[in-house]
Design an enzyme around this catalytic site. Structure first.
Site, PDB file in Angstrom:
ATOM      1  N   GLU A   7     -44.209 -30.409  -6.847  1.00  0.00           N
ATOM      2  CA  GLU A   7     -43.960 -31.740  -7.413  1.00  0.00           C
ATOM      3  C   GLU A   7     -42.483 -32.044  -7.629  1.00  0.00           C
ATOM      4  OE1 GLU A   7     -47.777 -30.347  -9.537  1.00  0.00           O
ATOM      5  OE2 GLU A   7     -45.951 -29.451  -8.779  1.00  0.00           O
ATOM      6  N   ASP A  80     -49.400 -28.319  -9.217  1.00  0.00           N
ATOM      7  CA  ASP A  80     -49.868 -27.711 -10.468  1.00  0.00           C
ATOM      8  C   ASP A  80     -51.351 -27.353 -10.431  1.00  0.00           C
ATOM      9  OD1 ASP A  80     -47.367 -27.828 -11.564  1.00  0.00           O
ATOM     10  OD2 ASP A  80     -47.695 -29.697 -12.658  1.00  0.00           O
ATOM     11  N   ASP A  82     -54.039 -27.938 -12.105  1.00  0.00           N
ATOM     12  CA  ASP A  82     -55.023 -28.710 -12.856  1.00  0.00           C
ATOM     13  C   ASP A  82     -55.498 -29.872 -11.992  1.00  0.00           C
ATOM     14  OD1 ASP A  82     -52.824 -30.355 -12.829  1.00  0.00           O
ATOM     15  OD2 ASP A  82     -52.696 -30.642 -14.990  1.00  0.00           O
ATOM     16  N   GLU A  84     -54.750 -33.038 -12.027  1.00  0.00           N
ATOM     17  CA  GLU A  84     -53.677 -33.907 -11.553  1.00  0.00           C
ATOM     18  C   GLU A  84     -52.936 -33.261 -10.381  1.00  0.00           C
ATOM     19  OE1 GLU A  84     -52.326 -37.799 -12.176  1.00  0.00           O
ATOM     20  OE2 GLU A  84     -53.890 -36.672 -13.202  1.00  0.00           O
ATOM     21  N   TYR A 294     -48.232 -22.510 -17.394  1.00  0.00           N
ATOM     22  CA  TYR A 294     -48.501 -23.942 -17.276  1.00  0.00           C
ATOM     23  C   TYR A 294     -48.872 -24.538 -18.627  1.00  0.00           C
ATOM     24  CZ  TYR A 294     -49.929 -28.309 -15.160  1.00  0.00           C
ATOM     25  OH  TYR A 294     -50.029 -29.633 -14.814  1.00  0.00           O
ATOM     26  N   ARG A 296     -50.266 -27.648 -19.461  1.00  0.00           N
ATOM     27  CA  ARG A 296     -51.388 -28.568 -19.662  1.00  0.00           C
ATOM     28  C   ARG A 296     -52.677 -27.773 -19.531  1.00  0.00           C
ATOM     29  NH1 ARG A 296     -47.752 -31.842 -16.739  1.00  0.00           N
ATOM     30  NH2 ARG A 296     -46.985 -33.580 -18.018  1.00  0.00           N
TER      31      ARG A 296
END
Length: 856
Positions: A7, A80, A82, A84, A294, A296
């Site tokens: 990202e 990432d 997750d 998202e 991470y 989140r």
């Protein structure tokens, strides 16, 4: 070279360091596609087909990735771990698909921490994109779009000034508005408690609370008035007391689990003052630099190798005694399988905060919090000894209790103790040696008045905690939800507390009236559960959307014929108990207090705010804010004229104020003065308005230096001012009447260096034979005799005015423990020395010195 896409450039830089020259690592700079902000981007008629568009500023990043794929078609998506992150990878694949050569390999890798070991292991175990996670993302985006783009226009048309509504943000706003309404409806209830200062036969004092009165256990509201409390005081004073029991029980405190997203945001708010957005921004940078896992996540379990590393760090840094015999295991409470499940922890337990090579203040503070919480979670429990002493009278009519605790072994508390929200710390006082059966001498009995407290307003931390309890939102959404409702001006933050604005109240009441299901806590939580089911492959996302859309469109159609007047009337009716509380005289609460002819009604302003106005407008221009406390009203009225200027009483954003004249091109900001809190606005006439506008008021020249002393009302209330020195006044009205003598007295007792000036003694008895003055003072537990560091409480039957020097010497000798034992001679000198030193430098202390001399 295979192309690895992440990202952010910071993450790309860290990963490139681990992968070396065998890979090309590029950043997508977040999402490369989004739904265009226009009607039709999600089409329910085409089975919820979604039209995606590459953002203009993302096109250059997509081109850079396509150019890199020209030389090596192998694409590794490393976003990432997750939902998202999975969605970003899916968008990248969809966007890059036309540029991929035939036979190109596309793989997905994830790692919970950006370390060499984690990255290497992930690259060795690639997988395909997790379609159920992508489906959960698509369902969430479609729902948010459908709610936002269909409900917001209803608000714009039916409720002037409203900006938007959202599937989760509106429910979060409701949480805040519900709490505010609860606070405003709260009625404080008075109650009293009684505390006694007792002493053992050896003279050691301790505090105890009344727990048994009249032979019955005392409940919170049993002493409802001062009269009840004073009767209890008399009952204690008239009885001899002795120690009924002394119980010491060992207890332990276990450490808290490591952080997940919500608990990290709560602690960062409590201990560091970081809002949810600032906390996650700092955590993101720490993660991308490879320092933490991470951020989140709703998981609290820790990888086995991380647990062993933490234990090694504890043993090396704190010693064997701080290490439990076996590792601590924390059960993951996550209901939603799509989030990353390991806790937030340092990637290297041996990198203590003092060794972190980061200069950013927020990042350093947040890492310190994460490291301490993680290390503490694997440490030995704290061991304490709690002691409870029960004291009673022979007739069992009176009972008191003293409690205290002693830390036997600090354990994890050596590193970390969690903060608290809206709670008081447990009583951790140390108790002296107290023996069962011995007499407890009374040294003072003090009744104390209390009032029940309204529930506190939410902070960002407690709001996140409440959302988590209700099942609203998920770790990746908390920060954006809290930020959005503030950016929309629905909520403002004051002293870290979230307060709903008037437009936020109106939006909430509107939605509760016409769309109750969609701001229901249970419905929102159950929908989150369905989205979780989609991410685990148990539901089809289009089926969830179809069922939601069917009911939602029916609710939208029900508001199509509504007129603004109808909406305001409905909201006015719903808010009536809050807007128009019952009057003490039993009169009509809707009667206009200014003209007594019109009736009060809810109105909206063009700015989107709301207010209460008179139906007799324009003859009567009475208004007041909807959020004003009971009885606080503001009339937009002319009070009279002065020197040709109209003096008006008006209502502003920050409450009522008086103003001289009107704003003109020459005088854009005419003189104004806020009406002090607590003033009855009906009493604000021309005379009082002119007095307010004349502030600050000159009292006269100070007798010492001739500099003018002023009185005024400032940000922190009424004050007197001499030069750069301010001192608060207890009452607003005193600003208009205070004379020079009183002003000099108030300035002389101004708080110096955080410590209040000592209260004047009740009596000066003379010198102690060993040196130093003997005084009678008033204290928390009653009057007492003071000499140096010796404080001896007066017996209850001895009035302060009746104390002689001889009697005072007896009390001091008894308190000191043996006949004629003097306090350390340094004590009286220590009292004098600061006064002389301060007299040379500080004007305030200069006036204290003569008083001390006079006492001697």
């Amino acid at each position: 070279m295979p192309v690895v896409v992440v990202e952010s450039p910071a993450k790309a830089k860290t990963i490139n360091k681990y992968l070396g020259d065998d890979y090309t690592v590029l950043a997508s700079f977040g999402h490369v596609r989004d739904l265009p902000p226009k009607d039709g981007s999600v089409d329910p008629e085409a089975d919820f087909a979604m039209k995606w568009e590459v953002a203009s500023d993302s096109k250059k990043h997509v081109k850079a990735i396509k150019d890199a794929l020209a030389s090596d078609p192998n694409l590794i998506l490393a976003t990432d771990p997750d939902r998202e992150g999975e969605a970003i990878s899916w968008h990248l694949l969809e966007t890059l698909a036309p540029a991929l050569k035939k036979g190109a390999q596309v793989s997905r890798v994830t790692f919970n921490a950006i370390t060499k070991n984690a990255v290497t292991e992930a690259m060795a175990a690639p997988r395909q994109i997790d379609q159920p996670l992508v489906d959960a993302y698509l369902a969430r985006r479609a729902l948010d779009y459908l709610v936002g783009f269909n409900l917001s226009p209803v608000l714009w048309r039916k409720l002037p000034g409203a900006k938007s509504a959202g599937r989760v943000q509106s429910v979060a706003l409701r949480v805040i508005v519900d709490r505010e309404m609860e606070i405003e409806a709260f009625k404080a209830r008075e109650y009293w408690s009684v505390h006694a200062k007792l002493a053992t036969p050896r003279g050691d004092q301790f505090d105890a609370n009344l727990t048994v009165y009249g032979g019955k256990k005392l409940d919170r509201f049993d002493l409802a008035t001062e009269k009840d409390a004073m009767l209890a005081v008399s009952a204690i004073a008239s009885r001899d007391l002795k120690v009924a029991s002394v119980t010491a029980k060992p207890a332990s405190r276990n450490p808290w689990p490591p952080f997940m997203t919500s608990t990290l945001q709560q602690e960062a708010s409590r201990k560091l003052g970081l809002g949810a957005r600032a906390c996650m921004s700092a955590a993101q940078r720490l993660y991308e630099a490879g320092y933490i896992t991470y951020m989140r996540t709703d998981g609290i379990d820790m990888a086995p190798e991380a647990v062993m590393s933490a234990r090694d760090a504890i043993k090396k840094r704190f010693g064997e005694e701080y290490l439990p015999s076996s590792p601590r295991m924390y059960k993951n409470k996550a209901k939603n399988a799509q989030e990353a499940h390991e806790c937030i922890r340092p990637t290297d337990m041996f990198v203590s905060p003092d060794k972190l090579p980061v200069s950013d203040k927020d990042q350093k503070a947040l890492y310190d919090l994460i490291w301490k919480r993680t290390i503490a979670s694997q440490m030995e429990s704290a061991r304490i000894e709690r002691t409870t002493v029960e004291i009673g009278s022979d007739d069992a009519q009176i009972g008191l209790r003293a409690t205290g605790q002693v830390m036997m072994f600090d354990g994890f508390l050596k590193v970390y103790d969690q903060g608290r929200d809206d709670e008081e710390d447990e009583d951790s006082r140390r108790l002296p040696l107290i023996k069962e059966g011995e007499k407890a001498d009374k040294r003072g009995i003090n009744p104390e008045q209390h009032f029940t407290q309204a529930p506190p307003r939410y902070t960002e931390a407690t709001l996140v905690k409440r959302m988590e309890e209700l099942g609203i939102g998920r770790p990746s959404t908390y920060a954006s939800i809290v930020t959005t409702i503030q950016d929309r001006d629905y909520v403002r933050k004051e002293q870290n507390r979230l307060i709903p604005e008037d437009k936020g109240r109106l939006v909430t009441i509107f939605l509760l009236k016409y769309f109750p299901r969609y701001v229901s806590y249970d419905f929102t939580s159950s929908l989150e559960g369905e989205l979780d089911d989609i991410s685990s492959g148990e539901r089809a996302y289009r089926e969830v959307l179809r069922r939601f859309w069917k009911d939602f469109t029916a609710a939208l159609e029900g508001t199509s014929e509504l007129r603004i007047g109808e909406v305001l009337e409905a909201i006015d009716e719903a808010l009536a108990p809050h807007l128009y509380p019952a009057r003490a005289d039993g009169g009509d609460p809707r009667e206009c207090p200014l003209c007594h002819k019109g009736r009060l009604h809810l109105k909206t302003a063009r700015s989107g705010g709301a207010f209460i106005g008179c139906t007799n407008y324009p003859e009567c221009r009475f208004t007041r804010p909807i959020s004003s406390p009971e009885g606080e009203v503001v009339g937009d009225a002319v009070l009279g004229t002065d020197n040709g200027d109209e003096i008006s009483l008006k209502n502003g954003r920050f409450g009522p104020y008086v103003q001289r004249g009107e704003a003109t091109a020459d005088v854009p900001k005419p003189p104004r003065a806020s009406v002090p809190k607590g003033w009855d606005l009906a009493s604000v006439d021309l005379e009082r308005a002119l007095a307010l506008l004349a502030l600050p008021r000159a009292i006269g020249p100070h007798p010492e230096d001739g500099e003018i002393v002023e009185a005024g009302i400032g940000r922190y209330g009424p004050y007197v001012k001499h030069g750069s020195k301010y001192a608060n006044l207890p009452e607003v009205d005193e600003v208009f009447t205070i004379g020079m003598n009183r002003a000099v007295e108030v300035l002389a007792t101004k708080v110096v260096r955080g410590r209040a000036a000592p209260a004047a003694p009740l009596a000066e008895l003379g010198e102690h034979p060993e040196g130093g003055p003997i005084q009678v003072l008033s204290g928390r537990y009653g009057p007492y005799v003071k000499w140096g560091k010796v404080n001896a409480t007066l017996p209850r039957d001895l009035e302060p005015g009746a104390v002689t020097l001889e009697r005072a010497l007896e009390l001091i000798t008894e308190k000191a423990g043996k006949a004629k034992k003097p306090a350390k001679k340094a004590a009286p000198k220590a009292e004098k020395a600061p006064a002389k030193k301060a007299a040379a430098k500080k004007p305030a202390a200069k006036k204290a010195a003569p008083k001390a001399k006079k006492a001697e």
